[in-house]
Enzyme design. Structure first.
Site, mmCIF file in Angstrom:
data_model
loop_
_atom_site.group_PDB
_atom_site.id
_atom_site.type_symbol
_atom_site.label_atom_id
_atom_site.label_comp_id
_atom_site.label_asym_id
_atom_site.label_seq_id
_atom_site.Cartn_x
_atom_site.Cartn_y
_atom_site.Cartn_z
ATOM 1 N N GLY A 1 11.191 -14.800 -46.285
ATOM 2 C CA GLY A 1 10.296 -15.707 -45.551
ATOM 3 C C GLY A 1 8.852 -15.467 -45.947
ATOM 4 O O GLY A 1 8.394 -14.324 -45.993
ATOM 5 N N ARG B 1 15.366 -17.168 -50.873
ATOM 6 C CA ARG B 1 16.358 -16.185 -50.421
ATOM 7 C C ARG B 1 17.520 -16.325 -51.401
ATOM 8 O O ARG B 1 18.217 -17.332 -51.393
ATOM 9 C CB ARG B 1 16.804 -16.485 -48.994
ATOM 10 N N GLY C 1 9.899 -8.894 -46.679
ATOM 11 C CA GLY C 1 10.362 -8.218 -45.472
ATOM 12 C C GLY C 1 11.581 -7.355 -45.715
ATOM 13 O O GLY C 1 11.822 -6.878 -46.827
ATOM 14 N N ASP C 2 12.330 -7.193 -44.647
ATOM 15 C CA ASP C 2 13.487 -6.316 -44.637
ATOM 16 C C ASP C 2 14.474 -6.591 -45.787
ATOM 17 O O ASP C 2 14.858 -5.679 -46.525
ATOM 18 C CB ASP C 2 14.170 -6.555 -43.273
ATOM 19 N N THR D 1 14.000 -8.203 -48.576
ATOM 20 C CA THR D 1 13.352 -7.975 -49.874
ATOM 21 C C THR D 1 13.400 -6.494 -50.240
ATOM 22 O O THR D 1 13.725 -6.120 -51.365
ATOM 23 C CB THR D 1 11.872 -8.431 -49.806
ATOM 24 N N THR E 1 5.942 -9.889 -43.744
ATOM 25 C CA THR E 1 6.783 -10.701 -42.856
ATOM 26 C C THR E 1 6.034 -10.914 -41.553
ATOM 27 O O THR E 1 5.383 -9.990 -41.058
ATOM 28 C CB THR E 1 8.137 -10.036 -42.545
ATOM 29 N N ASP F 1 7.334 -11.107 -38.797
ATOM 30 C CA ASP F 1 8.076 -10.493 -37.690
ATOM 31 C C ASP F 1 7.580 -9.095 -37.304
ATOM 32 O O ASP F 1 7.891 -8.611 -36.216
ATOM 33 C CB ASP F 1 9.568 -10.397 -38.046
ATOM 34 N N ASP G 1 8.589 -6.267 -38.171
ATOM 35 C CA ASP G 1 9.718 -5.413 -37.777
ATOM 36 C C ASP G 1 10.067 -4.359 -38.834
ATOM 37 O O ASP G 1 11.200 -3.890 -38.888
ATOM 38 C CB ASP G 1 10.955 -6.281 -37.472
ATOM 39 N N ARG H 1 -0.216 -24.434 -22.121
ATOM 40 C CA ARG H 1 -0.619 -24.110 -20.741
ATOM 41 C C ARG H 1 -1.394 -25.278 -20.127
ATOM 42 O O ARG H 1 -1.215 -25.616 -18.962
ATOM 43 C CB ARG H 1 -1.465 -22.829 -20.723
ATOM 44 N N ARG I 1 13.825 -13.060 -35.448
ATOM 45 C CA ARG I 1 15.289 -13.109 -35.487
ATOM 46 C C ARG I 1 15.906 -11.863 -34.872
ATOM 47 O O ARG I 1 16.875 -11.932 -34.146
ATOM 48 C CB ARG I 1 15.729 -13.263 -36.950
ATOM 49 N N GLU J 1 4.349 -15.738 -17.956
ATOM 50 C CA GLU J 1 4.877 -15.169 -16.720
ATOM 51 C C GLU J 1 6.076 -14.269 -17.007
ATOM 52 O O GLU J 1 6.391 -13.362 -16.230
ATOM 53 C CB GLU J 1 5.277 -16.291 -15.755
ATOM 54 N N HIS K 1 8.437 -22.854 -37.506
ATOM 55 C CA HIS K 1 7.738 -22.501 -38.752
ATOM 56 C C HIS K 1 6.240 -22.745 -38.714
ATOM 57 O O HIS K 1 5.548 -22.380 -39.675
ATOM 58 C CB HIS K 1 8.383 -23.247 -39.925
HETATM 59 O O1 F6P Z 1 10.251 -14.446 -41.842
HETATM 60 C C1 F6P Z 1 11.157 -14.001 -40.863
HETATM 61 C C2 F6P Z 1 11.522 -15.147 -40.023
HETATM 62 O O2 F6P Z 1 10.316 -15.639 -39.583
HETATM 63 C C3 F6P Z 1 12.454 -14.934 -38.842
HETATM 64 O O3 F6P Z 1 11.831 -14.600 -37.648
HETATM 65 C C4 F6P Z 1 13.178 -16.256 -38.776
HETATM 66 O O4 F6P Z 1 14.397 -16.165 -38.145
HETATM 67 C C5 F6P Z 1 13.332 -16.588 -40.200
HETATM 68 O O5 F6P Z 1 12.164 -16.112 -40.823
HETATM 69 C C6 F6P Z 1 13.594 -18.019 -40.523
HETATM 70 O O6 F6P Z 1 13.315 -18.235 -41.872
HETATM 71 P P1 F6P Z 1 13.922 -19.364 -42.791
HETATM 72 O O7 F6P Z 1 13.801 -20.641 -42.039
HETATM 73 O O8 F6P Z 1 13.082 -19.311 -44.015
HETATM 74 O O9 F6P Z 1 15.343 -18.988 -43.053
#
Ligand code: F6P
Length: 332
Positions: A19, A80, A110-111, A113, A134, A136, A138, A163, A180, A196, A263
């Site tokens: 991503g 990907r 990210g992860d 990769t 990324t 995320d 994470d 809001r 995710r 909230e 997105h």
């Molecule tokens: O980049 C990570 C992320 O933002 C996740 O949080 C999300 O689920 C995912 O990408 C969705 O990516 P794509 O639509 O490119 O598969």
């Protein structure tokens, strides 16, 4: 950590994968220019691992990364690749690198990769340093990932907008944000946006408790309520939770809407924080390669550049700050 000061790198490949995240371009720019300062040749590998397999390469110089620092997305494109998950795909990628004379890699992603990078290193030993990119946030081994701050600010900006309209109609909004497997964006935009309630995958969500809390917020009052839901929450995303609420007669009087930010959080010009982080990490990745490190990820922890073995990055889970969950509950 793998380090062999004896080897000499002359020509490196840079790619973005998985991503996209705002700030990836700033990282590419920094890595290219830092590599040129070492007199290295630089090749851009387009579309991540898929481009590596297909030999989609482009020579890069200082000018080729002009005017990209402030842009979202990635000029090197991203993908990907399912083919790279196969031994044959990775062998083709290694062969293309060999033919192109590439003897070092900077991977930005990210992860997935970094997991791919680690497997590739074990099989083909091309020295490789990863940069955490990324939204995320994470990844273990860095306090923040490239793109996270921008995504967080985008989410908060959108919550503010929602809001306004939620308040005008006294509505309940379920706002789904990305993540995710993690709740970093959700938890932090929840606090910054005054939500909230925040639902994240790191904490078990009890539907009855969610209902009780929303009702106690809204019943008998003319006010709005915002629940931020991380897409990876184990109850399901905002739509599933909304179906459950709508099916409950206790919610018949509540005007409920769902907004999935999706997105929108991935695009846009990177914040100053992301630009600086990406620039630091891109340069640090090249330094690490030149120092003989391989199969590591550069990160920033407590303000300092760090190196973490790639297998620890995807093998360990970065923990969420549970004090922030307490804070959300306190402030609502
Ligand atoms: O980049 C990570 C992320 O933002 C996740 O949080 C999300 O689920 C995912 O990408 C969705 O990516 P794509 O639509 O490119 O598969």
């Amino acid at each position: 950590m793998t380090s062999s000061p004896a080897h000499a790198i002359r020509r490196i490949g840079i790619y973005t994968s998985g991503g996209d995240a705002p700030g990836m371009n700033a990282c590419v720019r920094s890595a290219v220019r830092s590599a040129l300062a070492y007199d290295l040749e630089v090749v851009g590998i387009r579309r991540g691992y898929q481009g590596m397999i297909e030999g989609d390469l482009v020579e890069m110089d200082a000018k080729s990364v002009s005017n990209i620092l402030q842009k979202g997305g990635t000029v090197l494109k991203s993908a990907r690749s399912t083919e790279f998950r196969t031994v044959e795909g990775r062998a083709r990628a290694a062969e293309n690198l060999r033919k192109a004379g590439i003897d070092g890699l900077v991977a930005i992603g990210g992860d997935g990769t970094l997991r791919g990078a680690s497997v590739f290193y074990d099989e083909h030993q091309v020295p490789l340093v990863g940069c955490p990119g990324t939204i995320d946030n994470d990844l273990f081994g860095t306090d923040e990932t490239i793109g996270y701050d921008t995504a967080l600010n985008t989410a908060i900006e959108n919550i503010d907008r929602i809001r306004d309209t939620a308040d005008a109609h006294d509505r309940l909004f379920l706002i789904e944000v990305m993540g995710r497997d993690s709740g970093f964006i959700a938890l932090n935009c929840g606090i910054g946006g005054g939500a909230e309630l925040v639902l994240i995958p790191e904490q078990l969500t009890d539907m009855d408790e969610v209902k009780r809390q929303i009702l106690s917020q809204m019943t008998g009052q003319t006010r709005s309520s915002i629940v931020v839901v991380a897409e990876g929450d184990e109850l399901g995303g905002a739509s599933i939770i909304s179906d459950a609420l709508r099916g409950d007669p206790a919610f018949a009087h509540i005007d409920l809407r769902v907004c999935i930010l999706g997105h929108t959080q991935r695009g846009g010009s990177p914040t100053a924080r992301d630009r600086v982080l990406a620039s630091r990490l891109g340069s640090a990745a090249v330094d690490a390669l030149m120092e003989g490190h391989a199969n590591v990820m550069v990160g920033v922890v407590d303000g300092e550049i760090t190196l973490t073995p790639s297998r620890n990055v995807w093998g360990r889970k970065k923990s969420i700050d549970y004090d922030l969950i307490k804070l959300t509950n306190l402030l609502r």
